[in-house]
Design a protein around this motif. Structure first.
Motif, PDB file in Angstrom:
ATOM      1  N   ALA A  96       0.868  -1.278  -0.114  1.00 28.81           N
ATOM      2  CA  ALA A  96       0.096   0.110  -0.014  1.00 28.81           C
ATOM      3  C   ALA A  96       0.905   1.156   0.014  1.00 28.81           C
ATOM      4  O   ALA A  96       2.174   1.386   0.409  1.00 28.81           O
ATOM      5  CB  ALA A  96      -0.805  -0.044   1.195  1.00 28.81           C
ATOM      6  N   ALA A  97       0.340   2.318  -0.560  1.00 25.15           N
ATOM      7  CA  ALA A  97       0.953   3.650  -0.658  1.00 25.15           C
ATOM      8  C   ALA A  97       0.168   4.650   0.067  1.00 25.15           C
ATOM      9  O   ALA A  97      -0.965   4.766  -0.018  1.00 25.15           O
ATOM     10  CB  ALA A  97       1.367   3.962  -1.916  1.00 25.15           C
ATOM     11  N   LEU A  98       0.997   5.413   0.679  1.00 26.15           N
ATOM     12  CA  LEU A  98       0.162   6.529   1.701  1.00 26.15           C
ATOM     13  C   LEU A  98       1.071   7.661   1.272  1.00 26.15           C
ATOM     14  O   LEU A  98       2.190   7.952   1.513  1.00 26.15           O
ATOM     15  CB  LEU A  98       0.501   6.366   3.106  1.00 26.15           C
ATOM     16  N   TYR A  99       0.166   8.984   0.995  1.00 21.05           N
ATOM     17  CA  TYR A  99       0.815  10.393   0.890  1.00 21.05           C
ATOM     18  C   TYR A  99       0.360  10.803   2.157  1.00 21.05           C
ATOM     19  O   TYR A  99      -0.883  11.218   2.401  1.00 21.05           O
ATOM     20  CB  TYR A  99       0.084  11.079  -0.289  1.00 21.05           C
ATOM     21  N   PRO A 100       1.379  11.204   3.168  1.00 21.75           N
ATOM     22  CA  PRO A 100       1.316  11.796   4.506  1.00 21.75           C
ATOM     23  C   PRO A 100       0.710  13.272   4.758  1.00 21.75           C
ATOM     24  O   PRO A 100       1.127  14.059   5.028  1.00 21.75           O
ATOM     25  CB  PRO A 100       2.684  11.609   4.934  1.00 21.75           C
ATOM     26  N   TYR A 101      -0.745  13.180   4.458  1.00 27.63           N
ATOM     27  CA  TYR A 101      -1.033  14.494   4.917  1.00 27.63           C
ATOM     28  C   TYR A 101      -1.441  14.338   6.284  1.00 27.63           C
ATOM     29  O   TYR A 101      -2.120  13.642   6.863  1.00 27.63           O
ATOM     30  CB  TYR A 101      -2.872  14.586   4.167  1.00 27.63           C
ATOM     31  N   GLY A 102      -1.051  15.323   7.042  1.00 25.95           N
ATOM     32  CA  GLY A 102      -1.059  15.579   8.459  1.00 25.95           C
ATOM     33  C   GLY A 102      -0.062  14.392   9.102  1.00 25.95           C
ATOM     34  O   GLY A 102       1.035  14.185   8.708  1.00 25.95           O
ATOM     35  N   SER A 103      -0.824  13.804   9.920  1.00 30.39           N
ATOM     36  CA  SER A 103       0.278  12.790  10.677  1.00 30.39           C
ATOM     37  C   SER A 103      -0.644  11.444  10.885  1.00 30.39           C
ATOM     38  O   SER A 103      -1.201  10.983  12.000  1.00 30.39           O
ATOM     39  CB  SER A 103       0.320  13.515  12.211  1.00 30.39           C
ATOM     40  N   PRO A 104      -0.878  10.780   9.642  1.00 33.03           N
ATOM     41  CA  PRO A 104      -1.388   9.466   9.749  1.00 33.03           C
ATOM     42  C   PRO A 104      -0.891   8.520  10.394  1.00 33.03           C
ATOM     43  O   PRO A 104       0.538   8.436  10.859  1.00 33.03           O
ATOM     44  CB  PRO A 104      -1.232   9.219   8.253  1.00 33.03           C
ATOM     45  N   SER A 105      -1.518   7.524  10.851  1.00 35.70           N
ATOM     46  CA  SER A 105      -0.990   6.144  11.872  1.00 35.70           C
ATOM     47  C   SER A 105      -0.708   5.477  10.838  1.00 35.70           C
ATOM     48  O   SER A 105      -1.600   4.794   9.943  1.00 35.70           O
ATOM     49  CB  SER A 105      -2.313   5.754  12.760  1.00 35.70           C
ATOM     50  N   LEU A 106       0.699   4.908  10.644  1.00 36.28           N
ATOM     51  CA  LEU A 106       0.959   4.005   9.693  1.00 36.28           C
ATOM     52  C   LEU A 106       0.366   2.678   9.739  1.00 36.28           C
ATOM     53  O   LEU A 106       0.368   1.929   9.050  1.00 36.28           O
ATOM     54  CB  LEU A 106       2.439   3.879   9.806  1.00 36.28           C
ATOM     55  N   ARG A 107      -0.088   2.402  11.161  1.00 38.84           N
ATOM     56  CA  ARG A 107      -0.443   0.997  11.494  1.00 38.84           C
ATOM     57  C   ARG A 107      -2.063   0.759  11.180  1.00 38.84           C
ATOM     58  O   ARG A 107      -2.553  -0.358  11.276  1.00 38.84           O
ATOM     59  CB  ARG A 107      -0.182   0.787  12.984  1.00 38.84           C
ATOM     60  N   ASP A 108      -2.590   1.896  10.681  1.00 38.88           N
ATOM     61  CA  ASP A 108      -3.897   1.999  10.348  1.00 38.88           C
ATOM     62  C   ASP A 108      -4.079   1.755   8.845  1.00 38.88           C
ATOM     63  O   ASP A 108      -3.947   2.664   8.125  1.00 38.88           O
ATOM     64  CB  ASP A 108      -4.731   3.280  10.884  1.00 38.88           C
ATOM     65  N   PRO A 109      -4.911   0.608   8.539  1.00 39.96           N
ATOM     66  CA  PRO A 109      -4.996   0.495   7.036  1.00 39.96           C
ATOM     67  C   PRO A 109      -5.772   1.562   6.362  1.00 39.96           C
ATOM     68  O   PRO A 109      -5.245   1.890   5.134  1.00 39.96           O
ATOM     69  CB  PRO A 109      -5.684  -0.559   6.798  1.00 39.96           C
ATOM     70  N   SER A 110      -6.757   2.389   7.093  1.00 36.69           N
ATOM     71  CA  SER A 110      -7.341   3.474   6.409  1.00 36.69           C
ATOM     72  C   SER A 110      -6.427   4.568   6.110  1.00 36.69           C
ATOM     73  O   SER A 110      -6.923   5.374   5.340  1.00 36.69           O
ATOM     74  CB  SER A 110      -8.444   3.860   7.495  1.00 36.69           C
ATOM     75  N   SER A 111      -5.259   4.687   6.767  1.00 37.80           N
ATOM     76  CA  SER A 111      -4.424   5.729   6.521  1.00 37.80           C
ATOM     77  C   SER A 111      -3.827   5.655   5.030  1.00 37.80           C
ATOM     78  O   SER A 111      -3.320   6.663   4.280  1.00 37.80           O
ATOM     79  CB  SER A 111      -3.360   5.861   7.171  1.00 37.80           C
ATOM     80  N   PHE A 112      -3.938   4.603   4.133  1.00 37.38           N
ATOM     81  CA  PHE A 112      -3.303   4.218   3.003  1.00 37.38           C
ATOM     82  C   PHE A 112      -4.301   4.413   2.120  1.00 37.38           C
ATOM     83  O   PHE A 112      -5.510   4.042   1.936  1.00 37.38           O
ATOM     84  CB  PHE A 112      -2.684   2.891   2.988  1.00 37.38           C
ATOM     85  N   GLN A 113      -3.826   5.265   0.818  1.00 38.78           N
ATOM     86  CA  GLN A 113      -4.781   5.932  -0.165  1.00 38.78           C
ATOM     87  C   GLN A 113      -4.711   4.581  -1.203  1.00 38.78           C
ATOM     88  O   GLN A 113      -5.807   4.612  -2.160  1.00 38.78           O
ATOM     89  CB  GLN A 113      -4.519   7.131  -0.552  1.00 38.78           C
ATOM     90  N   PHE A 114      -3.688   4.011  -1.570  1.00 40.65           N
ATOM     91  CA  PHE A 114      -3.487   3.059  -2.696  1.00 40.65           C
ATOM     92  C   PHE A 114      -3.216   1.631  -2.340  1.00 40.65           C
ATOM     93  O   PHE A 114      -2.257   1.518  -1.518  1.00 40.65           O
ATOM     94  CB  PHE A 114      -2.486   3.733  -3.774  1.00 40.65           C
ATOM     95  N   TRP A 115      -3.603   0.741  -2.829  1.00 41.81           N
ATOM     96  CA  TRP A 115      -3.565  -0.715  -2.544  1.00 41.81           C
ATOM     97  C   TRP A 115      -3.252  -1.553  -3.884  1.00 41.81           C
ATOM     98  O   TRP A 115      -3.874  -1.414  -4.861  1.00 41.81           O
ATOM     99  CB  TRP A 115      -4.769  -1.269  -1.875  1.00 41.81           C
ATOM    100  N   GLY A 116      -2.383  -2.342  -3.656  1.00 46.24           N
ATOM    101  CA  GLY A 116      -2.007  -3.377  -4.757  1.00 46.24           C
ATOM    102  C   GLY A 116      -2.889  -4.663  -4.398  1.00 46.24           C
ATOM    103  O   GLY A 116      -3.304  -4.716  -3.379  1.00 46.24           O
ATOM    104  N   GLN A 117      -2.790  -5.636  -5.310  1.00 47.78           N
ATOM    105  CA  GLN A 117      -3.591  -6.987  -5.284  1.00 47.78           C
ATOM    106  C   GLN A 117      -2.749  -7.571  -4.212  1.00 47.78           C
ATOM    107  O   GLN A 117      -1.538  -7.438  -3.834  1.00 47.78           O
ATOM    108  CB  GLN A 117      -3.925  -7.442  -6.421  1.00 47.78           C
ATOM    109  N   GLY A 118      -3.351  -8.620  -3.706  1.00 50.91           N
ATOM    110  CA  GLY A 118      -2.528  -9.414  -2.573  1.00 50.91           C
ATOM    111  C   GLY A 118      -1.626 -10.533  -3.281  1.00 50.91           C
ATOM    112  O   GLY A 118      -1.958 -10.803  -4.304  1.00 50.91           O
ATOM    113  N   THR A 119      -0.613 -10.959  -2.650  1.00 49.97           N
ATOM    114  CA  THR A 119       0.024 -12.314  -2.907  1.00 49.97           C
ATOM    115  C   THR A 119      -0.077 -13.165  -1.639  1.00 49.97           C
ATOM    116  O   THR A 119       0.182 -12.725  -0.505  1.00 49.97           O
ATOM    117  CB  THR A 119       1.658 -11.682  -3.401  1.00 49.97           C
ATOM    118  N   LEU A 120      -0.352 -14.446  -2.007  1.00 50.96           N
ATOM    119  CA  LEU A 120      -0.373 -15.367  -1.041  1.00 50.96           C
ATOM    120  C   LEU A 120       0.828 -15.757  -0.376  1.00 50.96           C
ATOM    121  O   LEU A 120       1.641 -16.603  -1.392  1.00 50.96           O
ATOM    122  CB  LEU A 120      -1.302 -16.459  -1.308  1.00 50.96           C
TER     123      LEU A 120
END
Length: 125
Positions: A96-120
């Motif tokens: 996932a990728a996060l553009y840091p607006y403010g002080s986001p929590s890195l441990r919170d998935p909702s802080s990340f704006q972009f996601w790739g597909q998963g790999t098992l």
């Protein structure tokens, strides 16, 4: 922004695996990149994060000392080197990728704006 994760597979406990996340469609120097994982029936869990510019890293306690996150600026790729794997590491791993607006929590998935597909990743005992 597009993220393409790869490198998952089946490995025995105690083994190693390296995941890759290729990023495209943006300028990533200001971004923070993260790896999360999600096991069946479980919530998405933070694994590790790295700042693209200076390389500062953060890890979940459960993987500290076993996993290493790194990035290759020239290739726009982030890696997750996983060692001493345990069966409880079995999950779908997502980058996932996060553009840091403010002080986001890195441990919170909702802080990340972009996601790739998963790999098992499956770790057998």
């Amino acid at each position: 922004v597009q993220l393409q994760a790869s490198g998952g597979g089946l490995v025995q406990a105690g083994g190693s695996l390296r995941l890759s996340c290729a990023a495209s469609g943006g300028t990533f120097s200001s971004y923070i990149m993260g790896w999360f994982r999600q096991a069946p029936g479980s919530e998405r869990e933070f694994v590790a994060a790295i700042s693209w510019s200076v390389g500062t890293t953060t890890y979940a306690d459960s993987v500290k000392g076993r996993f290493t996150i790194s990035r290759d600026n020239a290739k726009n790729t982030v890696y997750l080197q996983m060692s001493s794997l345990k069966p409880e590491d079995t999950a779908v791993y997502l980058c996932a990728a996060l553009y840091p607006y403010g002080s986001p929590s890195l441990r919170d998935p909702s802080s990340f704006q972009f996601w790739g597909q998963g790999t098992l990743v499956t770790v057998s005992s």
